[in-house]
Motif scaffolding. Sequence first.
Motif, mmCIF file in Angstrom:
data_model
loop_
_atom_site.group_PDB
_atom_site.id
_atom_site.type_symbol
_atom_site.label_atom_id
_atom_site.label_comp_id
_atom_site.label_asym_id
_atom_site.label_seq_id
_atom_site.Cartn_x
_atom_site.Cartn_y
_atom_site.Cartn_z
ATOM 1 N N LEU A 95 0.830 -1.204 0.000
ATOM 2 C CA LEU A 95 0.000 0.000 0.000
ATOM 3 C C LEU A 95 0.864 1.254 0.000
ATOM 4 C CD1 LEU A 95 -2.870 1.171 0.172
ATOM 5 C CD2 LEU A 95 -2.677 1.061 2.674
ATOM 6 N N ALA A 96 1.914 1.258 0.827
ATOM 7 C CA ALA A 96 2.817 2.419 0.874
ATOM 8 C C ALA A 96 3.490 2.636 -0.472
ATOM 9 C CB ALA A 96 3.862 2.222 1.977
ATOM 10 N N GLU A 97 3.946 1.542 -1.094
ATOM 11 C CA GLU A 97 4.604 1.650 -2.393
ATOM 12 C C GLU A 97 3.642 2.169 -3.459
ATOM 13 O OE1 GLU A 97 6.195 -2.206 -3.102
ATOM 14 O OE2 GLU A 97 7.691 -2.070 -1.483
ATOM 15 N N LYS A 107 0.321 10.154 2.294
ATOM 16 C CA LYS A 107 -0.409 8.932 2.625
ATOM 17 C C LYS A 107 0.557 7.765 2.837
ATOM 18 C CE LYS A 107 -4.895 9.860 0.445
ATOM 19 N NZ LYS A 107 -5.851 9.444 -0.605
ATOM 20 N N ALA A 108 1.587 7.702 1.992
ATOM 21 C CA ALA A 108 2.587 6.640 2.148
ATOM 22 C C ALA A 108 3.277 6.757 3.506
ATOM 23 C CB ALA A 108 3.614 6.729 1.026
ATOM 24 N N ALA A 123 9.538 9.444 7.768
ATOM 25 C CA ALA A 123 10.199 10.742 7.635
ATOM 26 C C ALA A 123 10.931 10.840 6.298
ATOM 27 C CB ALA A 123 11.174 10.951 8.792
ATOM 28 N N LYS A 124 11.615 9.764 5.916
ATOM 29 C CA LYS A 124 12.330 9.764 4.646
ATOM 30 C C LYS A 124 11.373 9.918 3.465
ATOM 31 C CE LYS A 124 16.724 9.574 5.390
ATOM 32 N NZ LYS A 124 17.564 10.704 4.927
ATOM 33 N N THR A 125 10.199 9.316 3.583
ATOM 34 C CA THR A 125 9.200 9.427 2.523
ATOM 35 C C THR A 125 8.702 10.856 2.406
ATOM 36 O OG1 THR A 125 8.518 7.131 2.860
ATOM 37 C CG2 THR A 125 6.970 8.572 1.701
ATOM 38 N N LEU A 126 8.454 11.492 3.530
ATOM 39 C CA LEU A 126 8.048 12.895 3.511
ATOM 40 C C LEU A 126 9.137 13.771 2.901
ATOM 41 C CD1 LEU A 126 6.406 13.137 7.044
ATOM 42 C CD2 LEU A 126 5.208 13.379 4.853
ATOM 43 N N GLU A 127 10.372 13.475 3.279
ATOM 44 C CA GLU A 127 11.506 14.239 2.746
ATOM 45 C C GLU A 127 11.616 14.049 1.239
ATOM 46 O OE1 GLU A 127 16.326 14.685 3.594
ATOM 47 O OE2 GLU A 127 15.106 13.352 4.835
ATOM 48 N N GLU A 128 11.459 12.814 0.798
ATOM 49 C CA GLU A 128 11.519 12.517 -0.633
ATOM 50 C C GLU A 128 10.434 13.262 -1.398
ATOM 51 O OE1 GLU A 128 11.070 8.633 -3.627
ATOM 52 O OE2 GLU A 128 11.319 8.339 -1.471
#
Length: 339
Positions: A95-97, A107-108, A123-128
């Motif tokens: 789902l995250a992917e 959302k991820a 946090a890394k996903t938000l940063e990305e």
Amino acid sequence: MNKQKFIDKFLIAFMILAVFKIIGIGAQLFHESIWSVVGTLAIFLVVAFIIMIVITALKDKEQNRNNSGRRGSSGGNFYLEASLFDRIRSKYEELAEKYIAENDYKKAAKVYMNLLQDHFRGAKTLEEGGFYNEAAAVYLKKLNNKSEAASCYEKAKQYKKAIDLYKELQQKEKVGDLYREISDIKNAHIYYQMVADDYTGNNQMVKASLVYSKKMEQLEEAQKILLKGWEEDKDAFNCLNNYFANVFDVGKLETEIRKLYQKTPSYKKTTYLEAMKHEFKKDPKLQPVTRSIAYEIIAEKVGTRSEIINELKYFNPDDSVILKDISRFKTGRNKMLRN
């Protein structure tokens, strides 16, 4: 506890979780937009659907196992629990992917943090996704990672917040860089001076000089530090080499080469000779002075260090005669030693 009771209890626990989640969503209405809350609810409903599918599939599989009688009840319960949570986790990952592929990084990140309890990946996903302030908040509140938070604030151009964190981390040069970024030159130089003092205290004279010349634009101070390093044998060769590199006028450089050589003690002359090899190649106008100094040093040292005669070739690169002279000298020297 039999398998049916385990499944029933898990479903009850899941329903309780759903109630608390709904209450939490209601509370969010006071802090988030209605669309953000709707998005969170949508994630939860998708996850709930996934869990129900997994539970149903595993329940059917376990029932088939019971009918075939291939495992005992204890082993079956363990298998059911392990398989259940592995499958649920796998579905969360998918789902995250999926959200990342759709560029829905928020959302991820919620899936990673709320469902997988992986705040670092959240946090890394938000940063990305470019949500630097949100990522910084997660790094600070959930992970106590000030370094990553400071980096995110810097990317978000929240320089004062980044500066405060870098101060706590004792990253003085970074603090100076950010002060310079916001045109606070006075405070930038205060922190650059701290960095230069630290380097000088550790006998890292070249690094200290670079702070003065590149960060503070104080070339004169940089030269003083390099000269100090040369005179006090603190990375002497590199200090001398960088000192000459900072003199851009050829006439002035020739004067400096002569002046420093006159003050050079005998034990440092071989180091000075190495520096002359570099200066000889810079400009044809420097070749006479560097060659003259090289000859003088070689003549002085050849009695105790016969191999120094080889250095002549660096100051006469196109002279084939000098190579023959060096060869004859070495041959004669060897004969003299044998006799």
